[in-house]
Design a protein around this motif. Structure first.
Motif, PDB file in Angstrom:
ATOM      1  N   ARG A 257      22.649  -2.306  22.681  1.00  0.00           N
ATOM      2  CA  ARG A 257      22.767  -0.865  22.933  1.00  0.00           C
ATOM      3  C   ARG A 257      22.054  -0.442  24.205  1.00  0.00           C
ATOM      4  O   ARG A 257      22.539   0.394  24.942  1.00  0.00           O
ATOM      5  N   SER A 258      20.882  -1.014  24.445  1.00  0.00           N
ATOM      6  CA  SER A 258      20.093  -0.513  25.567  1.00  0.00           C
ATOM      7  C   SER A 258      20.321  -1.286  26.859  1.00  0.00           C
ATOM      8  O   SER A 258      20.131  -0.748  27.940  1.00  0.00           O
TER       9      SER A 258
ATOM     10  N   ALA B 197      18.885  -6.922  13.855  1.00  0.00           N
ATOM     11  CA  ALA B 197      18.590  -5.553  14.288  1.00  0.00           C
ATOM     12  C   ALA B 197      18.154  -5.532  15.749  1.00  0.00           C
ATOM     13  O   ALA B 197      18.601  -4.683  16.535  1.00  0.00           O
ATOM     14  N   GLY B 198      17.318  -6.489  16.112  1.00  0.00           N
ATOM     15  CA  GLY B 198      16.837  -6.566  17.488  1.00  0.00           C
ATOM     16  C   GLY B 198      17.985  -6.820  18.451  1.00  0.00           C
ATOM     17  O   GLY B 198      18.039  -6.245  19.543  1.00  0.00           O
TER      18      GLY B 198
ATOM     19  N   ALA C 214      21.142  -5.950  17.989  1.00  0.00           N
ATOM     20  CA  ALA C 214      21.959  -4.729  18.113  1.00  0.00           C
ATOM     21  C   ALA C 214      21.272  -3.738  19.060  1.00  0.00           C
ATOM     22  O   ALA C 214      21.909  -3.107  19.905  1.00  0.00           O
ATOM     23  N   ARG C 215      19.961  -3.625  18.909  1.00  0.00           N
ATOM     24  CA  ARG C 215      19.200  -2.713  19.779  1.00  0.00           C
ATOM     25  C   ARG C 215      19.276  -3.193  21.231  1.00  0.00           C
ATOM     26  O   ARG C 215      19.456  -2.398  22.158  1.00  0.00           O
ATOM     27  N   TYR C 216      19.150  -4.481  21.416  1.00  0.00           N
ATOM     28  CA  TYR C 216      19.236  -5.082  22.763  1.00  0.00           C
ATOM     29  C   TYR C 216      20.582  -4.742  23.414  1.00  0.00           C
ATOM     30  O   TYR C 216      20.648  -4.299  24.551  1.00  0.00           O
TER      31      TYR C 216
ATOM     32  N   ASN D 105      24.868   4.214  28.463  1.00  0.00           N
ATOM     33  CA  ASN D 105      23.413   4.075  28.277  1.00  0.00           C
ATOM     34  C   ASN D 105      22.721   3.446  29.479  1.00  0.00           C
ATOM     35  O   ASN D 105      21.614   2.940  29.364  1.00  0.00           O
TER      36      ASN D 105
ATOM     37  N   ALA E 144      22.197   5.351  20.195  1.00  0.00           N
ATOM     38  CA  ALA E 144      20.875   5.111  20.789  1.00  0.00           C
ATOM     39  C   ALA E 144      19.955   6.313  20.614  1.00  0.00           C
ATOM     40  O   ALA E 144      18.803   6.276  21.056  1.00  0.00           O
TER      41      ALA E 144
END
Ligand code: ADP
Length: 235
Positions: free
Chosen positions: A83-84, A76-77, A79-81, A159, A112
């Motif tokens: 994305r941002s 999850a981390g 994927a978030r990384y 993003n 996001a």
């Protein structure tokens, strides 16, 4: 000197029983740089890119990007990384053909959690600045290869990622369209975008980057800087 954006320290990665795909690789890329990763097929370029993008983990060594220890992230981390902090551009564009150009570009912002109106405004602004706004409502399949790659670049920038990664971005384009995409990457870098591009295309490396890192058999064997376009103009 700008701050390091990417820091690889003694990174190694090996798949199954094969030889190391990457061996003891250390690399620092500073914010604002444009770096080409060159090397023959099978030399470890994609492995390097995947480690930076958090799509894979090293067996040993550390990968830090924009202050994030990417090698320690869970699914999850990671994927978030991505994305941002990461925008990715691929050889075959990877656009969704049942969505319009605008919807493709907006997608990362939706994931996001960006407000719809703001995302639409940002997409319009990007499509205009990349000269493809007239195709906003078209399906990507109707566009030329060069135009599709511009859509992919718009999506990657949606993003405002500190890092743009490109994997053979001109590999599926004819010479003229390839030159066009390479000019676009050079312009983005001139505006301050940090770019790492994996390529076989020497012309691309020369025209849009000022540093080339060569890999052979999983090892970084050369790391050469040339002058940036801005430095050339005052010489
Ligand atoms: P390049 O991008 O330079 O063509 P890669 O990083 O894809 O090189 O591959 C480096 C080496 O690692 C090659 O020997 C390749 O066969 C191997 N390799 C890459 N990915 C995998 C994988 N998922 N499973 C097994 N071997 C792999």
């Amino acid at each position: 000197m700008n701050l390091p954006l990417i820091e690889l320290r003694e990174v190694s990665r090996r798949y199954d029983d094969g030889p190391p795909a990457l061996s003891d690789a250390s690399l620092t890329v500073r914010s604002g740089e444009a770096v080409a990763i060159l090397g023959p097929s099978g030399s470890g370029k994609s492995t390097l890119l995947n480690l930076i993008a958090g799509l894979d983990r090293p067996d040993t060594g550390t990968v830090t990007v924009d202050g994030v220890r990417v090698d320690r992230l869970g699914e999850a981390g990671s994927a978030r990384y991505r994305r941002s902090r990461i925008g990715m551009v691929f050889q075959f564009f990877n656009l969704l053909d049942d969505l319009t150009v605008t919807d493709n570009v907006v997608l990362p912002a939706q994931l996001a959690g960006m407000a719809r109106g703001e995302a639409a405004r940002r997409a319009t602004e990007l499509l205009e600045s990349l000269g493809i706004d007239r195709h906003a409502r078209a399906r990507p399949g109707r566009l030329s290869g060069g135009e599709r790659q511009r859509v992919a670049v718009a999506r990657a920038l949606m993003n405002r990622p500190p890092l743009l990664l490109a994997d053979e971005p001109t590999g599926a384009l004819d010479t003229a369209a390839g030159r066009d995409v390479s000019r676009l990457l050079a312009e983005l870098n001139a505006e301050g975008q940090t770019i790492v591009v994996v390529t076989h295309d020497l012309a691309l490396a020369r025209s849009c980057t000022h540093r080339t890192v060569r890999i052979a058999d999983g090892r970084i064997i050369e790391d050469v800087r040339s002058h940036t376009a801005a430095e050339e103009s005052v010489r």
